[in-house]
Design an enzyme around this catalytic site. Structure first.
Site, PDB file in Angstrom:
ATOM      1  N   VAL A  63       0.844  -1.189   0.000  1.00  0.00           N
ATOM      2  CA  VAL A  63       0.000   0.000   0.000  1.00  0.00           C
ATOM      3  C   VAL A  63       0.882   1.243   0.000  1.00  0.00           C
ATOM      4  O   VAL A  63       1.797   1.365   0.824  1.00  0.00           O
ATOM      5  CB  VAL A  63      -0.932   0.017   1.233  1.00  0.00           C
ATOM      6  CG1 VAL A  63      -1.719   1.322   1.273  1.00  0.00           C
ATOM      7  CG2 VAL A  63      -1.881  -1.171   1.207  1.00  0.00           C
ATOM      8  N   ASP A  64       0.616   2.153  -0.922  1.00  0.00           N
ATOM      9  CA  ASP A  64       1.321   3.430  -1.003  1.00  0.00           C
ATOM     10  C   ASP A  64       0.378   4.529  -0.527  1.00  0.00           C
ATOM     11  O   ASP A  64      -0.741   4.652  -1.039  1.00  0.00           O
ATOM     12  CB  ASP A  64       1.759   3.714  -2.441  1.00  0.00           C
ATOM     13  CG  ASP A  64       2.659   2.614  -2.991  1.00  0.00           C
ATOM     14  OD1 ASP A  64       3.635   2.263  -2.303  1.00  0.00           O
ATOM     15  OD2 ASP A  64       2.384   2.115  -4.101  1.00  0.00           O
ATOM     16  N   VAL A  65       0.824   5.319   0.441  1.00  0.00           N
ATOM     17  CA  VAL A  65      -0.028   6.377   0.981  1.00  0.00           C
ATOM     18  C   VAL A  65       0.676   7.722   0.859  1.00  0.00           C
ATOM     19  O   VAL A  65       1.909   7.812   0.838  1.00  0.00           O
ATOM     20  CB  VAL A  65      -0.407   6.101   2.455  1.00  0.00           C
ATOM     21  CG1 VAL A  65      -1.235   4.835   2.569  1.00  0.00           C
ATOM     22  CG2 VAL A  65       0.826   6.016   3.327  1.00  0.00           C
TER      23      VAL A  65
END
Length: 272
Positions: free
Chosen positions: A132-134
């Site tokens: 997951v990239d935030v």
């Protein structure tokens, strides 16, 4: 007590290996360059796992990526996770046959949960790393992104990870786009985005500039592993020194005999 882990991440883009800063890529060299300068049979003594991601923006070349994965995995005893562009169980299988021990799924967590389920059912939940990239969105909020950080999701991270992900993902690779490649240290506020009661192992990524950042990450009880994707941050015997410093500081890492010194010939550490 489970051992904490140090993970090295390689970014592959259309046949080249890259540095990334806030997801803007800079070419470093091809597989031959990597093999000349990084002997992963030695590097594996100073890391616990290796992650190799195909971050190609245009049409990917699975043959080239699998060939690179085979070259990297030759003689490397550390477990390897590989991903980027996995759209079928067959391609996940191909990566595993090319030297990977696990596969990494990113976009599928949001737009193809059936694939996440199918890969987990075929190879086991422990074989699936959810990525997951935030990115910070406004003064206090964060948004999740897919497709190499190009597509912002309307759903929250809790919605993205809830239900199907926790049932089919073995661990989570949590990367902060804002800190990516900056050397400013991890953004621990991203850990607060995890769903209540999240129990799967978390790999924290984005922002490492030195061994102190590793120590800060591993000191957080919510973090099971720390990752860096900067090829120049731990040149020479930097990885060896970092690991020994963490062990001396009481971090619970696996220990094994050293094997030589890893040298990146002709390069000095580039930036922080």
């Amino acid at each position: 007590m489970l051992k904490k882990r140090i993970i090295f991440t390689l970014l592959f883009y259309n046949g080249q290996f890259m540095l990334s800063r806030n997801f803007r890529l800079q070419n470093v060299g091809n597989l031959s360059w990597l093999q000349r300068n990084y002997n992963f049979a030695d590097v594996a003594f100073f890391i616990d796992e290796l992650i190799v991601l195909d971050v190609s923006r245009e049409a990917r070349d699975p043959d080239a990526f699998c060939a690179a994965l085979e070259g990297i995995s030759a003689g490397c005893f550390a477990p390897i996770a590989a991903g980027g562009g996995i759209e079928s169980v067959d391609y996940a299988r191909r990566l595993l046959r090319s030297g990977a021990d696990k596969v990494v799924l990113n976009s599928a967590l949001a737009d193809n949960p059936a694939l996440v389920r199918d890969v987990a059912q075929e190879f086991g939940q422990q074989c699936v790393v959810g990525s997951v990239d935030v990115k910070k969105d406004g003064a206090s909020g964060y948004s999740a992104y897919i497709r190499n950080g190009n597509e912002r999701l309307d759903m929250s991270l809790e919605e993205m990870l809830g239900g199907h992900a926790e049932g089919h993902v073995g661990e989570l690779y949590l990367n902060c786009i804002d800190r990516d490649g900056t050397g400013q240290g991890y953004d621990f506020a991203t850990l607060d985005l995890l769903p209540d009661g999240w129990s799967l192992p978390v790999i924290l990524a984005g922002g490492v500039g030195n061994a102190r950042h590793f120590a800060e990450g591993l000191a957080d009880e919510r973090v099971d592993a720390v990752a860096t994707a900067h090829l120049f941050n731990f040149v020479g015997n930097g990885l060896k020194k970092a690991r020994h410093a963490l062990l001396d500081g009481g971090i619970e890492l696996a220990q094994w005999p050293d094997k030589g010194t890893v040298v990146l010939r002709g390069h000095e550490r580039a930036g922080a």
